[in-house]
Write a protein that holds these residues in place. Structure first.
Motif, PDB file in Angstrom:
ATOM      1  N   HIS A   1     -10.197   6.559  -2.175  1.00 27.30           N
ATOM      2  CA  HIS A   1     -11.223   5.790  -1.482  1.00 27.30           C
ATOM      3  C   HIS A   1     -12.636   6.265  -1.809  1.00 27.30           C
ATOM      4  O   HIS A   1     -13.593   5.477  -1.743  1.00 27.30           O
ATOM      5  N   ALA A   2     -12.808   7.531  -2.168  1.00 27.43           N
ATOM      6  CA  ALA A   2     -14.145   8.043  -2.469  1.00 27.43           C
ATOM      7  C   ALA A   2     -14.697   7.433  -3.742  1.00 27.43           C
ATOM      8  O   ALA A   2     -15.920   7.413  -3.952  1.00 27.43           O
ATOM      9  N   LEU A   3     -13.819   6.888  -4.587  1.00 25.72           N
ATOM     10  CA  LEU A   3     -14.253   6.311  -5.856  1.00 25.72           C
ATOM     11  C   LEU A   3     -14.300   4.791  -5.812  1.00 25.72           C
ATOM     12  O   LEU A   3     -15.251   4.179  -6.295  1.00 25.72           O
ATOM     13  N   ASN A   4     -13.266   4.182  -5.254  1.00 23.12           N
ATOM     14  CA  ASN A   4     -13.119   2.731  -5.340  1.00 23.12           C
ATOM     15  C   ASN A   4     -13.152   2.014  -4.007  1.00 23.12           C
ATOM     16  O   ASN A   4     -12.748   0.860  -3.906  1.00 23.12           O
ATOM     17  N   GLY A   5     -13.637   2.675  -2.944  1.00 20.87           N
ATOM     18  CA  GLY A   5     -13.807   1.997  -1.674  1.00 20.87           C
ATOM     19  C   GLY A   5     -12.579   2.053  -0.793  1.00 20.87           C
ATOM     20  O   GLY A   5     -11.475   2.376  -1.236  1.00 20.87           O
ATOM     21  N   LEU A   6     -12.785   1.710   0.482  1.00 19.94           N
ATOM     22  CA  LEU A   6     -11.705   1.759   1.467  1.00 19.94           C
ATOM     23  C   LEU A   6     -10.840   0.506   1.383  1.00 19.94           C
ATOM     24  O   LEU A   6     -11.364  -0.613   1.353  1.00 19.94           O
ATOM     25  N   ARG A   7      -9.528   0.711   1.368  1.00 21.35           N
ATOM     26  CA  ARG A   7      -8.582  -0.402   1.362  1.00 21.35           C
ATOM     27  C   ARG A   7      -7.362  -0.023   2.208  1.00 21.35           C
ATOM     28  O   ARG A   7      -6.925   1.129   2.170  1.00 21.35           O
ATOM     29  N   PRO A   8      -6.806  -0.982   2.939  1.00 17.69           N
ATOM     30  CA  PRO A   8      -5.573  -0.687   3.671  1.00 17.69           C
ATOM     31  C   PRO A   8      -4.372  -0.751   2.740  1.00 17.69           C
ATOM     32  O   PRO A   8      -4.312  -1.605   1.846  1.00 17.69           O
ATOM     33  N   TYR A   9      -3.444   0.150   2.904  1.00 20.72           N
ATOM     34  CA  TYR A   9      -2.205   0.132   2.138  1.00 20.72           C
ATOM     35  C   TYR A   9      -1.028   0.255   3.089  1.00 20.72           C
ATOM     36  O   TYR A   9      -1.068   1.010   4.065  1.00 20.72           O
ATOM     37  N   SER A  10       0.045  -0.474   2.789  1.00 25.22           N
ATOM     38  CA  SER A  10       1.264  -0.350   3.572  1.00 25.22           C
ATOM     39  C   SER A  10       1.888   1.020   3.294  1.00 25.22           C
ATOM     40  O   SER A  10       1.562   1.672   2.295  1.00 25.22           O
ATOM     41  N   PRO A  11       2.789   1.500   4.168  1.00 28.37           N
ATOM     42  CA  PRO A  11       3.394   2.832   3.969  1.00 28.37           C
ATOM     43  C   PRO A  11       4.094   2.994   2.623  1.00 28.37           C
ATOM     44  O   PRO A  11       4.212   4.113   2.125  1.00 28.37           O
ATOM     45  N   ALA A  12       4.550   1.891   2.033  1.00 29.15           N
ATOM     46  CA  ALA A  12       5.272   1.972   0.766  1.00 29.15           C
ATOM     47  C   ALA A  12       4.338   2.095  -0.434  1.00 29.15           C
ATOM     48  O   ALA A  12       4.814   2.216  -1.570  1.00 29.15           O
ATOM     49  N   ILE A  13       3.028   2.038  -0.202  1.00 30.17           N
ATOM     50  CA  ILE A  13       2.051   2.226  -1.278  1.00 30.17           C
ATOM     51  C   ILE A  13       1.287   3.512  -0.982  1.00 30.17           C
ATOM     52  O   ILE A  13       0.570   3.601   0.016  1.00 30.17           O
TER      53      ILE A  13
END
Length: 529
Positions: free
Chosen positions: A252-264
């Protein structure tokens, strides 16, 4: 018991309780893509698993030069030409423009890869897979060749996918991953959040197109899958739903905040390793003697800088000459093909240990195409960049770094001596870029558990608890249920019925009120009288 002994016993007990004992797994690694830059992360992963006592069998075009314990190579070398220092500017430009051609990308990175399944080395694995012990986990690079996802089902083992870039648009739905196109750019986008209306519109259209195009054109891989694995094998789009775990090269420090499911599971920087291979003595001396610092230039392992248009190379040459005594170190596959007139403060090399270059105390900037692997290495070591994106996710990567004041972006078609020189002088003279890169690098390194340890834990977790342990239930739902269209439709129907009831009731009340309070209307005969 004495106090030191009690402390030692407590520490030992804590160590025992905190350790998870996992028996050595037998792991199949399938990495048939013929691009070295992608394999860097996959090799680091498999080396790390081998070092933890797991037995790994690795099918790739890049067998190890020196054997490693628990790591067995099954070499695909020589089966197809490698995408290594082989891409000219013209070839790159044919699919690296503003329009994204999914069929052309599949032709380059999927069709020839799936054809490799006909090789005897894969035919043997297909018909005589090891059984003592059998494979516990199958690890596949998830890029364009979905045909290799059939191995997990064929071998009855959980499938772990490795995504060496950002998550592609078409992967979110089959992986059960939530997305919000208002703030999450397509991997092929040239913008990042926050986006204005036009950018959000473009983002929606771009994401919709690439998802549809991939899901449509990738179905050409179905024929070889059903031929080799049997007619009952699902199509290559449906096979994506078999994936138990996805390791993605993201932070996230490089490409921004994104939500990910537990399997990712993000494992950005897993490949950033300082190998023991030394740099050539002349290169080490060149860097050590660069008292005014040096700039490092590389456009990755595929595109050859020496094939760039002459006006672009002229802009490089003139700028390099002007910034002396600052030196320039260039990674050039075939230096002999460069135009004459290379300035004296420039050294060229056909190959360089990039991590050793980027961690050197005298480096001041990195001129890059914006590939995720190289830029992560640069930020990890706090080196600011000048980004010249060529294709794919490179535009998004560079835009992310520009947003965080770690980089300056240049459009390759518009490079001149003036704007390239201005960018170089700005990156060298303004401390904000260096400070921002160092800040992002500190965040990049500040993690509770290293990326290799994170990857190993979750692979072992899936092996222990099964392929459905992290799988989202949304994956098995029809799209209209997953998006709640049936619920929204039902609610709209209720609202419509309620409005109809209200309308009828109001009409009845008004009719009743008018009957009691209004005089009867006169007929035409009464009017005549």
């Amino acid at each position: 018991m004495t106090r030191p002994s009690a402390k030692l016993a407590a520490a030992f007990l804590l160590l025992v309780l905190s350790c998870r004992v996992t028996e050595g797994l037998r792991i199949l690694g399938l990495f048939p893509l013929h691009g070295k830059s992608h394999f860097v992360m996959c090799e680091a992963l498999m080396r790390g698993l081998a070092a933890r006592g797991h037995q790994v069998d690795v099918y790739s075009h890049f067998p190890l030069k020196q054997p490693v314990a628990n790591y067995t190579d099954f070499s695909l070398a020589g089966s197809i030409p490698l995408l290594s220092n082989s891409m000219s500017f013209e070839l790159m430009n044919s699919f690296g423009g503003d329009s994204i051609s999914i069929p052309q990308l599949l032709k380059l990175g999927a069709d020839p890869i799936c054809e490799l399944l006909n090789l005897p080395i894969f035919q043997k694995l297909l018909r005589q897979p090891p059984s003592d012990p059998p494979y516990d986990v199958v690890i596949v690079e998830l890029f364009l060749a979905n045909c290799y996802l059939a191995w997990g089902r064929h071998l009855n083992a959980p499938t772990v996918s490795v995504v060496t870039t950002s998550i592609f648009d078409w992967l979110n739905e089959p992986l059960g991953n939530p997305t919000n196109l208002a703030v999450e750019p397509s991997v092929f986008s040239k913008t990042i959040a926050p986006m204005n209306f036009y950018e959000r519109l473009s983002n929606v259209l771009m994401s919709t197109y690439v998802k549809w195009s991939f899901n449509y054109h990738a179905r050409s891989q179905d024929a070889i899958v059903k031929k080799l694995f049997g007619p009952d094998m699902p199509d290559v789009i449906e096979l994506q739903k078999d994936i138990a775990l996805t390791l993605v090269n993201y932070h996230h420090a490089l490409n921004g905040l994104r939500p990910y499911s537990p399997a990712i599971v993000p494992v950005g920087g897993l490949h950033v390793l300082d190998s023991s291979d030394p740099l050539p003595k002349e290169v080490q001396k060149f860097m050590d003697d660069s008292k005014s610092g040096f700039i490092y230039i590389s456009f990755g392992s595929m595109v050859r800088i020496e094939t760039f248009p002459k006006p672009m190379l002229d802009a490089f040459y003139k700028t390099f000459a002007k910034i002396a005594p600052v030196r320039v170190l260039m990674k050039i596959a075939k230096p002999e093909e460069l135009p004459a007139g290379l300035p004296s403060n420039v050294m060229t090399q056909p190959w360089l240990n990039q991590v050793k270059v980027l961690k050197h105390k005298n480096i001041r900037a990195f001129v890059t195409h914006g590939g995720l692997m190289g830029t992560q290495e640069s930020i990890y070591h706090g080196v600011p960049m000048i980004g010249v994106p060529l294709f794919g996710d490179q535009h998004f990567n560079v835009e992310s770094y520009v947003k965080r004041n770690m980089a300056i972006k240049l459009i390759r078609e518009d490079i001149t001596e003036e704007n390239f020189g201005k960018a170089v002088n700005e990156i060298l003279s303004k401390p904000i870029y260096k400070k921002s890169a160092e800040k992002a690098g500190a965040m990049f390194r500040d993690v509770p558990m290293g990326p290799m340890d994170t990857a190993a834990f979750w692979i072992e977790y899936v092996a222990r608890h099964g392929k459905d342990a992290l799988r989202s239930p949304v994956i098995d739902m029809p799209w209209w249920q997953a998006k709640l269209y049936d619920v929204y439709g039902f609610l709209l129907l209720l609202v419509a019925l309620a409005l109809c009831v209200v309308r009828i009731a109001v009409k009845k009340v008004c009719g009743l009120f008018c009957t009691k309070s209004c005089p009867p209307a006169k007929t035409s005969k009464q009017k005549k009288r």
